[in-house]
Design a protein around this motif. Structure first.
Motif, PDB file in Angstrom:
ATOM      1  N   TRP A 128     -53.664  99.554  25.719  1.00  0.00           N
ATOM      2  CA  TRP A 128     -54.982  99.361  25.092  1.00  0.00           C
ATOM      3  C   TRP A 128     -55.572  98.011  25.441  1.00  0.00           C
ATOM      4  O   TRP A 128     -56.780  97.872  25.600  1.00  0.00           O
ATOM      5  CB  TRP A 128     -54.885  99.547  23.581  1.00  0.00           C
ATOM      6  N   ALA A 129     -54.701  97.014  25.583  1.00  0.00           N
ATOM      7  CA  ALA A 129     -55.198  95.704  25.994  1.00  0.00           C
ATOM      8  C   ALA A 129     -55.814  95.802  27.382  1.00  0.00           C
ATOM      9  O   ALA A 129     -56.814  95.148  27.670  1.00  0.00           O
ATOM     10  CB  ALA A 129     -54.060  94.683  25.978  1.00  0.00           C
ATOM     11  N   GLY A 130     -55.220  96.646  28.239  1.00  0.00           N
ATOM     12  CA  GLY A 130     -55.760  96.820  29.581  1.00  0.00           C
ATOM     13  C   GLY A 130     -57.169  97.382  29.550  1.00  0.00           C
ATOM     14  O   GLY A 130     -58.046  96.940  30.293  1.00  0.00           O
ATOM     15  N   LEU A 131     -57.412  98.353  28.679  1.00  0.00           N
ATOM     16  CA  LEU A 131     -58.760  98.920  28.586  1.00  0.00           C
ATOM     17  C   LEU A 131     -59.731  97.918  27.956  1.00  0.00           C
ATOM     18  O   LEU A 131     -60.864  97.764  28.406  1.00  0.00           O
ATOM     19  CB  LEU A 131     -58.748 100.210  27.754  1.00  0.00           C
ATOM     20  N   LEU A 132     -59.247  97.233  26.913  1.00  0.00           N
ATOM     21  CA  LEU A 132     -60.126  96.300  26.193  1.00  0.00           C
ATOM     22  C   LEU A 132     -60.418  95.054  27.027  1.00  0.00           C
ATOM     23  O   LEU A 132     -61.556  94.779  27.397  1.00  0.00           O
ATOM     24  CB  LEU A 132     -59.478  95.910  24.859  1.00  0.00           C
ATOM     25  N   PHE A 133     -59.345  94.312  27.367  1.00  0.00           N
ATOM     26  CA  PHE A 133     -59.547  93.061  28.109  1.00  0.00           C
ATOM     27  C   PHE A 133     -60.004  93.335  29.539  1.00  0.00           C
ATOM     28  O   PHE A 133     -60.750  92.542  30.113  1.00  0.00           O
ATOM     29  CB  PHE A 133     -58.265  92.227  28.112  1.00  0.00           C
ATOM     30  N   GLY A 134     -59.523  94.449  30.101  1.00  0.00           N
ATOM     31  CA  GLY A 134     -59.946  94.786  31.457  1.00  0.00           C
ATOM     32  C   GLY A 134     -61.456  94.877  31.545  1.00  0.00           C
ATOM     33  O   GLY A 134     -62.082  94.336  32.461  1.00  0.00           O
ATOM     34  N   ALA A 135     -62.068  95.542  30.563  1.00  0.00           N
ATOM     35  CA  ALA A 135     -63.520  95.698  30.575  1.00  0.00           C
ATOM     36  C   ALA A 135     -64.215  94.389  30.208  1.00  0.00           C
ATOM     37  O   ALA A 135     -65.137  93.950  30.897  1.00  0.00           O
ATOM     38  CB  ALA A 135     -63.926  96.808  29.601  1.00  0.00           C
ATOM     39  N   VAL A 136     -63.746  93.746  29.142  1.00  0.00           N
ATOM     40  CA  VAL A 136     -64.405  92.521  28.672  1.00  0.00           C
ATOM     41  C   VAL A 136     -64.331  91.425  29.741  1.00  0.00           C
ATOM     42  O   VAL A 136     -65.303  90.718  29.994  1.00  0.00           O
ATOM     43  CB  VAL A 136     -63.760  92.051  27.351  1.00  0.00           C
ATOM     44  N   CYS A 137     -63.172  91.311  30.381  1.00  0.00           N
ATOM     45  CA  CYS A 137     -62.999  90.264  31.389  1.00  0.00           C
ATOM     46  C   CYS A 137     -63.796  90.556  32.651  1.00  0.00           C
ATOM     47  O   CYS A 137     -64.133  89.642  33.403  1.00  0.00           O
ATOM     48  CB  CYS A 137     -61.525  90.079  31.741  1.00  0.00           C
ATOM     49  N   ALA A 138     -64.095  91.832  32.903  1.00  0.00           N
ATOM     50  CA  ALA A 138     -64.922  92.149  34.063  1.00  0.00           C
ATOM     51  C   ALA A 138     -66.355  91.715  33.798  1.00  0.00           C
ATOM     52  O   ALA A 138     -67.050  91.230  34.688  1.00  0.00           O
ATOM     53  CB  ALA A 138     -64.873  93.646  34.359  1.00  0.00           C
ATOM     54  N   ARG A 139     -66.781  91.857  32.549  1.00  0.00           N
ATOM     55  CA  ARG A 139     -68.158  91.522  32.210  1.00  0.00           C
ATOM     56  C   ARG A 139     -68.344  90.008  32.057  1.00  0.00           C
ATOM     57  O   ARG A 139     -69.296  89.431  32.539  1.00  0.00           O
ATOM     58  CB  ARG A 139     -68.545  92.240  30.911  1.00  0.00           C
ATOM     59  N   PHE A 140     -67.428  89.387  31.325  1.00  0.00           N
ATOM     60  CA  PHE A 140     -67.533  87.951  31.064  1.00  0.00           C
ATOM     61  C   PHE A 140     -66.399  87.235  31.780  1.00  0.00           C
ATOM     62  O   PHE A 140     -65.252  87.278  31.330  1.00  0.00           O
ATOM     63  CB  PHE A 140     -67.488  87.658  29.567  1.00  0.00           C
ATOM     64  N   ARG A 141     -66.719  86.569  32.860  1.00  0.00           N
ATOM     65  CA  ARG A 141     -65.664  86.001  33.697  1.00  0.00           C
ATOM     66  C   ARG A 141     -65.047  84.727  33.124  1.00  0.00           C
ATOM     67  O   ARG A 141     -64.177  84.129  33.737  1.00  0.00           O
ATOM     68  CB  ARG A 141     -66.215  85.733  35.100  1.00  0.00           C
ATOM     69  N   ASP A 142     -65.531  84.289  31.956  1.00  0.00           N
ATOM     70  CA  ASP A 142     -64.924  83.118  31.328  1.00  0.00           C
ATOM     71  C   ASP A 142     -63.768  83.495  30.423  1.00  0.00           C
ATOM     72  O   ASP A 142     -63.013  82.639  29.990  1.00  0.00           O
ATOM     73  CB  ASP A 142     -65.964  82.360  30.503  1.00  0.00           C
ATOM     74  N   ILE A 143     -63.649  84.785  30.130  1.00  0.00           N
ATOM     75  CA  ILE A 143     -62.605  85.202  29.197  1.00  0.00           C
ATOM     76  C   ILE A 143     -61.189  84.998  29.768  1.00  0.00           C
ATOM     77  O   ILE A 143     -60.333  84.479  29.052  1.00  0.00           O
ATOM     78  CB  ILE A 143     -62.802  86.675  28.760  1.00  0.00           C
ATOM     79  N   PRO A 144     -60.922  85.361  31.032  1.00  0.00           N
ATOM     80  CA  PRO A 144     -59.542  85.192  31.520  1.00  0.00           C
ATOM     81  C   PRO A 144     -58.999  83.763  31.364  1.00  0.00           C
ATOM     82  O   PRO A 144     -57.894  83.595  30.844  1.00  0.00           O
ATOM     83  CB  PRO A 144     -59.621  85.629  32.979  1.00  0.00           C
TER      84      PRO A 144
END
Lengths: 287, 253
Positions: A186-202
């Motif tokens: 689930w983290a992959g779906l959640l962070f995968g999408a969020v991190c693709a949109r906002f590149r400051d998250i990683p």
């Protein structure tokens, strides 16, 4: 690609599949569910891609994926000796603890890091083939499971070296690992999408994980915090680690940690599914 | 029966990872351009602007137009990769897209391993996968190279394998981007023939192309796009060629 799309029924024999995209009625929930089910239907592909990732990393090396095991073993040995000297602790009581902690933390850390790049690292495929996004998250989970399978046995080796033979209760680590895999997905779906949109998250997550490494009982034992100890399960990393670690080290059954872990996993699953359902059709534009 | 219908199909392609602030200022309150400021801080390209068309069974459609006209975006929308931001898109029939022959190919695996991987991508199992593999191996005709990692392949060999993978199974709706550029004379002939067969078997073909040769040879209709809009949609008098040969053409599908 034929018959791989998230929104189509497979097989010509059943009748002609009809796909309808209507921006006015996006059917987000249904499509997210379809994505999940067709993604899990492609588990063979996810597995093949994951093992390909590992082989690719060690291509041409003599030891191959055994390097995963060897480098962890080297680190455990050196750190064990160093910390035992620094903190003047008895090696026999400290090294098993440190080994279990570092190996399990490694699995957790790698899962979080991989979750952040789940979608961006599959950019090429996402833009060229209509595949369920679930596939990419599943691939990351399988990849980390393979890495874990190379490292987890080290815990047992270290225990054996110190003459500790874990009993049957050590098997209780397995449901813990399964819950960890559930969260990683689930983290992959959640962070995968969020991190693709906002590149400051990683980078933000990377620094959180760095802090978490010191805030979580990994190199220090939970008993050291004294009367704060009952509050430790509030740290999700502690709870998730303890449900795997405690059975291996013969510590008492971590009931509170299990309850906490189940709550955290449930929250993560709900949040991830909600966000995935809402923004799934945007991911192709984000990566 | 295969059919494609688009009603007011629109796709905005957002440019997120680019500092759009100054650009946004320029775009605020602008008129007919294709770049527009989104509600947030992002800038978006109107890649497709309210397209209406119906493609019926048996049509072979060429998407023509200059670079950036929206041809590839339309193909990706038809393939299901991009979901429309506005309007409706209805597709009937199994779809295969040959947008990029190297998508999903792992350069470190051998040709044969890549074929196996491709079967997994397509969800093929058992006998179906075997037939697919057999066909792809014989069509690519790489000899002993089929068991070597494909990073050692020449550009032409890559095209042969990519082409074999993409065309081994005939769909009802075939979407193609023009990428068949390299390859030796001998292979071009073979590829040409296979494409002819596929085009014959597919109930609908949509191909984005710059080549008038392809348009004249295979297509029954040309949709001319410019700036994300359809500017011209004309039937071509020439009928689909090789229609008779198709019945007897061998295929794994």
């Amino acid at each position: 690609m034929a018959a791989c799309g998230p929104d189509r029924t497979e097989g010509e024999a059943i009748g002609e599949p009809v796909i309808m995209h209507d921006a006015g009625n996006p059917q987000r929930l249904q499509r997210a569910v379809d994505d999940l089910s067709s993604g899990f239907g492609l588990w063979r592909l996810a597995w093949a891609l994951a093992s390909g990732d590992i082989k690719e990393r060690y291509r041409g090396s003599v030891l191959g994926p055994l390097w995963l095991t060897l480098s962890t073993a080297l680190m455990l040995g050196m750190l064990g000796v160093l910390y035992a000297k620094l903190f003047r602790i008895d090696l026999a009581s400290y090294l098993p603890w440190l080994s279990a902690s570092l190996v399990i933390w490694g699995v957790l850390l790698q899962s979080v890091n991989d979750a952040c790049i789940t979608m961006t690292s599959s950019e090429g495929v996402i833009r060229q083939m209509p595949l369920p996004y679930t596939l990419h998250a599943l691939r990351a989970v399988f990849r980390n499971a393979l890495v874990a399978a190379h490292n987890l046995p080290l815990i047992l080796i270290v225990l054996a070296l110190f003459g500790i033979m874990p009993g049957w209760e050590a098997l209780m680590a397995i449901p813990g690992l399964i819950l960890l895999a559930f969260c990683a997905f689930w983290a992959g779906l959640l962070f995968g999408a969020v991190c693709a949109r906002f590149r400051d998250i990683p980078p933000i997550i990377a620094s959180i994980m760095q802090i978490a490494f010191f805030m979580t009982p990994i190199i220090w034992k939970p008993e050291l915090v004294g009367h704060w100890q009952p509050w430790l399960p509030l740290n999700p990393f502690y709870s998730m680690m303890e449900i795997v670690r405690a059975p291996l080290l013969g510590r008492p059954f971590p009931l509170i940690e299990w309850v906490a872990s189940l709550v955290y996993s449930g929250l993560l699953g709900v949040a991830a599914f909600a966000l995935f359902a809402r923004f799934r059709n945007r991911i192709a534009f984000w990566v | 029966m295969a059919r494609i219908e688009a009603q007011g199909l629109s796709i905005d392609y957002p440019l997120y990872h680019h500092n759009g602030r100054s650009l946004k200022k320029r775009l605020l309150g602008n008129g007919p351009g294709r770049l527009k400021a989104d509600s947030g801080s992002t800038v978006a390209v109107a890649a497709l602007r309210s397209l209406d068309f119906v493609i019926e069974r048996g049509e072979r459609v060429a998407l023509i137009g200059p670079n950036g006209a929206g041809k590839s975006t339309l193909l990706r929308a038809l393939a299901g990769i991009y979901e429309p931001a506005g309007g409706r898109l209805t597709l009937q029939g199994t779809i295969a897209s040959l947008i990029d022959p190297n998508a999903g190919v792992n350069a470190l695996l051998t040709g044969r391993e890549n074929i196996a991987l491709h079967c997994l991508y397509r969800g093929l199992k058992g006998e179906e996968a075997e037939r697919f593999t057999e066909y792809a191996v014989s069509f690519a005709d790489l000899g002993e190279f089929i068991d070597l990692p494909i990073r050692g392949y020449s550009a032409g060999m890559n095209i042969r394998l990519g082409f074999a993978l993409a065309t081994a199974k005939a769909p009802a709706i075939l979407l193609m981007d023009e990428w068949l550029a390299a390859g030796d004379q001998n292979f071009m002939k073979k590829a040409d023939q296979r494409l002819g067969e596929l085009v014959g078997q597919a109930e609908i073909l949509v191909i984005a192309t710059h080549s008038m040769d392809i348009v004249n040879k295979w297509c029954t209709r040309a949709i001319h796009m410019e700036g994300g809009r359809i500017v011209d949609d004309v039937p071509l008098t020439r009928p689909a060629p090789e229609a008779d040969e198709v019945e007897t053409a061998p295929s794994v599908a």
